[in-house]
Write a protein that holds these residues in place. Structure first.
Motif, mmCIF file in Angstrom:
data_model
loop_
_atom_site.group_PDB
_atom_site.id
_atom_site.type_symbol
_atom_site.label_atom_id
_atom_site.label_comp_id
_atom_site.label_asym_id
_atom_site.label_seq_id
_atom_site.Cartn_x
_atom_site.Cartn_y
_atom_site.Cartn_z
ATOM 1 N N CYS A 199 3.421 -0.969 4.081
ATOM 2 C CA CYS A 199 2.836 0.360 3.922
ATOM 3 C C CYS A 199 3.906 1.418 3.688
ATOM 4 O O CYS A 199 4.743 1.669 4.568
ATOM 5 N N LEU A 222 1.267 -5.506 9.811
ATOM 6 C CA LEU A 222 1.439 -4.228 9.133
ATOM 7 C C LEU A 222 2.864 -3.741 9.385
ATOM 8 O O LEU A 222 3.311 -3.652 10.527
ATOM 9 N N ASP A 278 5.428 -0.576 8.640
ATOM 10 C CA ASP A 278 5.681 0.786 8.179
ATOM 11 C C ASP A 278 7.085 0.793 7.573
ATOM 12 O O ASP A 278 8.083 0.652 8.281
ATOM 13 N N LEU A 318 0.835 -1.190 0.000
ATOM 14 C CA LEU A 318 0.000 0.000 0.000
ATOM 15 C C LEU A 318 0.875 1.246 0.000
ATOM 16 O O LEU A 318 1.851 1.316 0.748
ATOM 17 N N ASP A 319 0.522 2.224 -0.824
ATOM 18 C CA ASP A 319 1.233 3.494 -0.838
ATOM 19 C C ASP A 319 0.232 4.593 -0.508
ATOM 20 O O ASP A 319 -0.676 4.874 -1.293
ATOM 21 N N GLY A 320 0.400 5.203 0.671
ATOM 22 C CA GLY A 320 -0.538 6.224 1.109
ATOM 23 C C GLY A 320 -0.493 7.486 0.286
ATOM 24 O O GLY A 320 -1.459 8.254 0.285
ATOM 25 N N LEU A 330 2.962 5.939 5.080
ATOM 26 C CA LEU A 330 1.865 5.664 6.009
ATOM 27 C C LEU A 330 1.569 6.889 6.867
ATOM 28 O O LEU A 330 2.466 7.459 7.486
ATOM 29 N N ARG A 366 -2.438 -0.021 -4.476
ATOM 30 C CA ARG A 366 -2.636 -1.243 -3.697
ATOM 31 C C ARG A 366 -2.342 -2.431 -4.600
ATOM 32 O O ARG A 366 -2.898 -2.547 -5.698
ATOM 33 N N ARG A 411 -6.583 1.781 9.369
ATOM 34 C CA ARG A 411 -5.903 0.821 8.506
ATOM 35 C C ARG A 411 -5.867 -0.554 9.158
ATOM 36 O O ARG A 411 -6.086 -1.581 8.503
#
Length: 254
Positions: A233, A207, A209, A26-28, A236, A33, A244
């Motif tokens: 992520c 998850l 980071d 995932l790239d905020g 993030l 995604r 999330r």
């Protein structure tokens, strides 16, 4: 990953949880995604191993440098190289362009993988190599529109190879996995120790980071060694962490 090396490297044969991807990226910042099942990630790793072995003629013990951020394609490159018995140099993304890796013009590396978005600023520090691959790191694994001179597009090249592991001599646990002599067994032991320290267990959805854990032993090997799935992520927003966690069914946060 090749079955003969399974005792010394994280297995990616089974999804740790019904209906869950093994690796989610995932790239905020961009909204990207990408979900990969164990079979899909294993296919990318197998293609990479075949590309290095059959396409580049590399053999166990040859040296590859990986100058890439934590990403699902980076996972494919690392797992593919290790499954082929290749010795891998890796530097955390934040410092990867600050100094050359362990290579010289007189003794170039066998292959190097570098991200396109930093290639221009890293021209002086990318190590010399017989085979040079550039990665656009597109969400769908798409090829680059334009490939820099002297490089080959990983996304385009790797698709030429089968998504089943190539046949090669079994990797031994005491074979070197990194240039400092750290063996496959030692890396596996370290990953297992990290997983135990963090309380990771089979079936966990972890998850990660990437700003806090850039080393592949942390964002990739430790969760896989525990039989956990990974939600990787980038960019993030920690303010949105609780949402999330709930949305992804996260059981551990790193």
């Amino acid at each position: 990953m090749h079955s003969t090396s399974a005792a010394h490297a994280p297995p990616i044969a089974d999804d740790p949880g019904v209906g869950r991807p093994l690796l989610t990226y995932l790239d905020g910042a961009t909204g990207e995604r990408t979900d990969l099942s164990a079979a899909a990630l294993g296919g990318w790793a197998a293609r990479t191993a075949s590309m290095l072995r059959d396409g580049c003629g590399l053999t166990a013990g040859d040296r590859v440098a990986v100058l890439l951020p934590p990403h699902w394609q980076t996972a494919a490159v690392l797992l593919g190289a290790w499954s082929a018995g290749i010795t891998v140099s890796f530097r955390p993304w934040a410092s990867a362009g600050l100094a050359p890796l362990d290579a010289s013009p007189e003794e170039p590396l066998d292959a190097v993988f570098v991200a396109r978005r930093r290639l221009d600023s890293w021209l002086e520090t990318v190590p010399a190599a017989r085979h040079r691959f550039v990665l656009g790191l597109a969400a769908d694994g798409a090829a680059l529109d334009e490939v820099p001179g002297g490089y080959r597009d990983y996304a385009a090249e790797v698709r030429r190879y089968p998504d089943v592991p190539p046949a090669y001599q079994a990797i031994r646990g005491d074979d070197p996995a990194s240039p400092d002599g750290t063996s496959y067994e030692e890396w596996a032991r370290f990953a297992g120790e990290l997983a135990a320290m963090w309380g990771l267990r089979r079936g966990d959805r972890v998850l990660v980071d990437v700003a806090r854990h850039e080393e592949p032993a942390k964002w990739l090997l430790a969760p896989l060694s525990a039989g956990a799935s990974i939600v990787l992520c980038a960019n993030l927003d920690r303010a949105d962490l609780d949402a999330r966690v709930a949305a992804e069914g996260i059981t551990r946060v790193l």
